[in-house]
Design an enzyme around this catalytic site. Sequence first.
Site, PDB file in Angstrom:
ATOM      1  NE  ARG A  20      17.587  -1.666  16.260  1.00 53.45           N
ATOM      2  CZ  ARG A  20      18.090  -2.520  17.163  1.00 53.45           C
ATOM      3  NH1 ARG A  20      17.310  -3.065  18.072  1.00 53.45           N
ATOM      4  NH2 ARG A  20      19.373  -2.830  17.144  1.00 53.45           N
ATOM      5  CE1 TYR A  46      -3.469   2.776   0.422  1.00 50.44           C
ATOM      6  CE2 TYR A  46      -2.307   1.513   2.086  1.00 50.44           C
ATOM      7  CZ  TYR A  46      -2.297   2.306   0.961  1.00 50.44           C
ATOM      8  OH  TYR A  46      -1.105   2.622   0.377  1.00 50.44           O
ATOM      9  CG  ASP A  58      -6.614   2.813   9.008  1.00 41.69           C
ATOM     10  OD1 ASP A  58      -6.530   4.031   9.259  1.00 41.69           O
ATOM     11  OD2 ASP A  58      -5.979   2.261   8.089  1.00 41.69           O
ATOM     12  CE  LYS A  85      -1.878   8.151   3.743  1.00 41.51           C
ATOM     13  NZ  LYS A  85      -1.068   8.083   2.551  1.00 41.51           N
TER      14      LYS A  85
HETATM   15  N1  PLP Z   1      -4.400   3.255   6.082  1.00 41.46           N
HETATM   16  C1  PLP Z   1      -5.027   4.077   5.225  1.00 41.46           C
HETATM   17  C2  PLP Z   1      -6.491   4.347   5.406  1.00 41.46           C
HETATM   18  C3  PLP Z   1      -4.329   4.677   4.173  1.00 41.46           C
HETATM   19  O1  PLP Z   1      -4.979   5.477   3.322  1.00 41.46           O
HETATM   20  C4  PLP Z   1      -2.937   4.398   4.023  1.00 41.46           C
HETATM   21  C5  PLP Z   1      -2.164   4.993   2.926  1.00 41.46           C
HETATM   22  O2  PLP Z   1      -2.699   5.630   2.038  1.00 41.46           O
HETATM   23  C6  PLP Z   1      -2.334   3.528   4.928  1.00 41.46           C
HETATM   24  C7  PLP Z   1      -3.075   2.988   5.949  1.00 41.46           C
HETATM   25  C8  PLP Z   1      -0.865   3.191   4.809  1.00 41.46           C
HETATM   26  O3  PLP Z   1      -0.084   4.256   5.289  1.00 41.46           O
HETATM   27  P1  PLP Z   1       1.384   4.626   4.781  1.00 41.46           P
HETATM   28  O4  PLP Z   1       1.277   5.051   3.349  1.00 41.46           O
HETATM   29  O5  PLP Z   1       1.811   5.730   5.711  1.00 41.46           O
HETATM   30  O6  PLP Z   1       2.234   3.420   4.927  1.00 41.46           O
END
Ligand code: PLP
Length: 385
Positions: free
Chosen positions: A54, A106, A178, A203
């Site tokens: 961990r 998001y 992000d 992604k």
């Molecule tokens: N940030 C963005 C821009 C996203 O599009 C997403 C998910 O689609 C996330 C964060 C969250 O990521 P995760 O689905 O890997 O938890």
Amino acid sequence: MSDKRPTRGFATRAIHHGQEPETVTGAVNVPIFLTSTYQYEAIEKTRSGHDYARATNPTRDAIEESLCSLEGGTSAHVFGSGMAAISALCTMMKSGDHVVCTNNVYGGTSRVFDHVFAGYGIQFSYVDTSDAAHVAVAIRPETRLVHIETPTNPMMQVTDIRAVAEVCRTKGVELSVDNTFLSPYLQRPLELGADIVMHSTTKFLNGHSDGLGGVLVCTKPEQAERFRYVQKTTGGILSPFECYLLLRGVKTLAVRMRQHDANGRAVAEFLAKRLGADKVNYPGLKTHPQHELAARQQKGFGSMLSMELGSRERAQAFVGRLNLCLLAESLGGVETLVCHPYTMTHAGTSVETKARMGVTQGLIRISVGIEDTEDIVADLEQALG
Ligand code: PLP
């Protein structure tokens, strides 16, 4: 952890940095260390510095070193998903602290802020960060963090990272970005003054739609100490197998992103001609209100775009006719993914907020894959009818 050879090019670092041949056998790929614990030599004497998985795992160390190098940070910390990374970011805050966030983020980000962390007394304000002046006005004495997403999901609004970083610097507030939609190949926020970069590695970084993950890339020793501690104490870490998938995905990031970018531009131009440029949200189009900013701060425009079809019925008919492109959540994989944000990614967002954001029942988001450009365009053309 820091980039010892920053002079090497991006594609070279993506293949080699953190991914040196394994020392026992010379295997060119980092092994998947499937172990929960490590043998000690004696009391208080580990064999290799690892004690429990961990806290640390060599496969995880490798991907953290790789991502740190690609974003140009000083440390990277991977988590079980993008949402776990955002949640780890929130542990920087204590009750009474305040966060300013892009209003077009998001849906999962605003959901965890408003429905989980607001319950612990952290306050969140949502502003249009595409104007840095709005950020300056929203910052209060108790503001600890500005969190932006650029370009935004799904309206593709662009925020000037350098301008917001400057506001944050003068006010003594940290800036996190992000960077999921572009990847470090197309945008490097730390070079523009951000303090932390966050990704859903699910992604483009993974790139093959076969694993979840998230990362925080930092610039300061106290952030590294904090997030290493959070990994160890809250336990939302990335498994060795998913670290390996990510290491494998990152090796081809540069070539994939070049093709994503080329296909994204081609699809956006096709849609702009077919539907009218005002119906297509893509920073690479000259008609996009922040085209010049995107051209300046990004190395390319990427492959995320959205288009307005006018009604739910038209959106329904369009997705029903697709043969090649897949109707699915998520983005950034090699395959073209089409999504209906109103009922999918933003299902949990209130009707009023969706209306304010421009997320209508007729809006379709496309994550353009790296199939042959003509095949993607042909499928979209026949589906538009
Ligand atoms: N940030 C963005 C821009 C996203 O599009 C997403 C998910 O689609 C996330 C964060 C969250 O990521 P995760 O689905 O890997 O938890």
